[in-house]
Scaffold this active site. Structure first.
Site, PDB file in Angstrom:
ATOM      1  N   CYS A  85       0.841  -1.203   0.000  1.00 18.91           N
ATOM      2  CA  CYS A  85       0.000   0.000   0.000  1.00 18.91           C
ATOM      3  C   CYS A  85       0.880   1.258   0.000  1.00 18.91           C
ATOM      4  CB  CYS A  85      -1.002  -0.043   1.146  1.00 18.91           C
ATOM      5  SG  CYS A  85      -2.341   1.144   0.924  1.00 18.91           S
ATOM      6  N   HIS A 202      -3.524  -5.517   0.745  1.00 20.44           N
ATOM      7  CA  HIS A 202      -2.947  -5.721   2.086  1.00 20.44           C
ATOM      8  C   HIS A 202      -2.899  -7.192   2.495  1.00 20.44           C
ATOM      9  CE1 HIS A 202      -2.763  -1.539   3.584  1.00 20.44           C
ATOM     10  NE2 HIS A 202      -3.770  -1.325   2.755  1.00 20.44           N
ATOM     11  N   GLU A 204      -1.320  -8.457   4.945  1.00 25.06           N
ATOM     12  CA  GLU A 204      -1.301  -8.598   6.418  1.00 25.06           C
ATOM     13  C   GLU A 204      -2.720  -8.548   7.001  1.00 25.06           C
ATOM     14  OE1 GLU A 204      -0.607  -5.906   4.818  1.00 25.06           O
ATOM     15  OE2 GLU A 204      -1.434  -4.174   5.876  1.00 25.06           O
TER      16      GLU A 204
END
Lengths: 226, 83
Positions: A85, A202, A204
């Site tokens: 990002c 993303h 994560e």
């Protein structure tokens, strides 16, 4: 292996990244950018957020901070570097990867789940998948449209540097499955070395099983296979 | 040394989509204005001291190359005026 997660003023996905990596039994520590990299870093993550308020262009200021010179040096030595990002925007702005992430076609901030098609499975960041796999993963950005001139994009594609493209749940790519207007649906690319990669979505946020899908685990596991 | 103002204008390269400019154009059209196209640009006015206008221009160009513009998507130009 300890992944240094670089925290800039305005990073806000650094702790998510730390927890996600620890869930995968990969040691991680958050490093304040002004403190510089530890000696002999073994992995570097540029997390999401809004460094320096994203003034001028997203990632522009952070890309020119002193620690990024150290990151470029480490990347050239083969240390795995992953930008997510805002970290992807910083990666492109700093020249770790080619192209630029700029204003979404919608001119709006978009926060939604999307699908990505894995374009090759022989990089550290995609080794956990098979080529053609479709993974579900969230995006959260206002400036995620991948932009680069057509000739240079053709060269990147010839070199197999595109590792993820936006697609539908069946893996079809096209204008209808392109959330932000990225050229050729590009969501993630590698740099000069396969050990350096950036992507706007993303991983994560789709790693911890208690918050939903876990399709992003394979990307973060790249730190171990790099 | 002389005081100059270097005006650096940074704009998207021809052909690069500009969603903010498109949105602005649509808003103007909603207000009843007729227009064919609209382009937006960022303008930076840098006050500096330099030995000559050329030297001021050169320094401002370097600022554009290294930070103010992103060569992947932007063109820029520099105009220098004595303060």
């Amino acid at each position: 292996m300890t992944v240094s997660i670089i925290r800039f003023g305005g990073s806000n996905c650094d702790r998510d990244a730390e927890r996600a990596l620890e869930h995968l039994d990969i040691d991680a520590e958050i490093v304040w950018h002004e403190d510089g990299l530890p000696e002999d870093p073994s992995g570097i993550m540029l997390p999401g957020g809004f460094s320096y308020g994203d003034y001028l262009r997203a990632g522009a200021m952070a890309a020119r901070s002193p620690i990024m010179a150290e990151v470029r040096e480490a990347a050239a030595d083969g240390v795995p570097v992953l930008g997510v990002c805002n970290g992807a925007q910083i990666g492109c702005e700093s020249g770790l990867t080619e192209g630029a992430f700029t204003t979404n076609e919608s001119a709006r901030f978009q926060c939604e789940h999307v699908y990505l098609r894995v374009e090759r499975d022989d990089t550290p960041w995609t080794a956990a998948y098979e080529e053609g796999d479709v993974i579900e993963i969230p995006i959260a950005h206002g400036e995620g449209r991948y932009e680069i001139d057509d000739d240079r994009l053709a060269e990147l594609e010839d070199d197999d540097r595109v590792i993820f493209r936006y697609c539908d749940e069946n893996g079809e790519t096209g204008p209808d499955t392109n959330p932000n207007g990225s050229k050729h649906n590009v969501a993630g690319v590698i740099g000069d070395r396969e050990t350096v990669a950036v992507l706007m979505p993303h991983p994560e946020r789709v790693t911890l099983p208690d918050v939903g899908p876990t399709d992003g685990q394979g990307v973060l596991q790249g730190f171990e296979s790099a | 040394m002389t005081g100059y103002t270097a005006t650096v204008t940074v704009r998207l390269k021809h052909g690069v989509l500009d969603p903010e400019a498109e949105t602005t154009q649509q808003a103007l059209e909603r207000l009843g204005f007729e227009l064919e196209d609209l382009r937006a640009a960022d303008r930076f006015e840098v006050d500096l001291e330099a030995k000559s206008a050329d030297a001021a221009s050169e320094r401002a160009s370097e600022m554009a190359e290294r930070l103010l513009a992103n060569p992947t998507i932007h063109d820029y130009d520099v105009e220098v005026a004595e303060r």
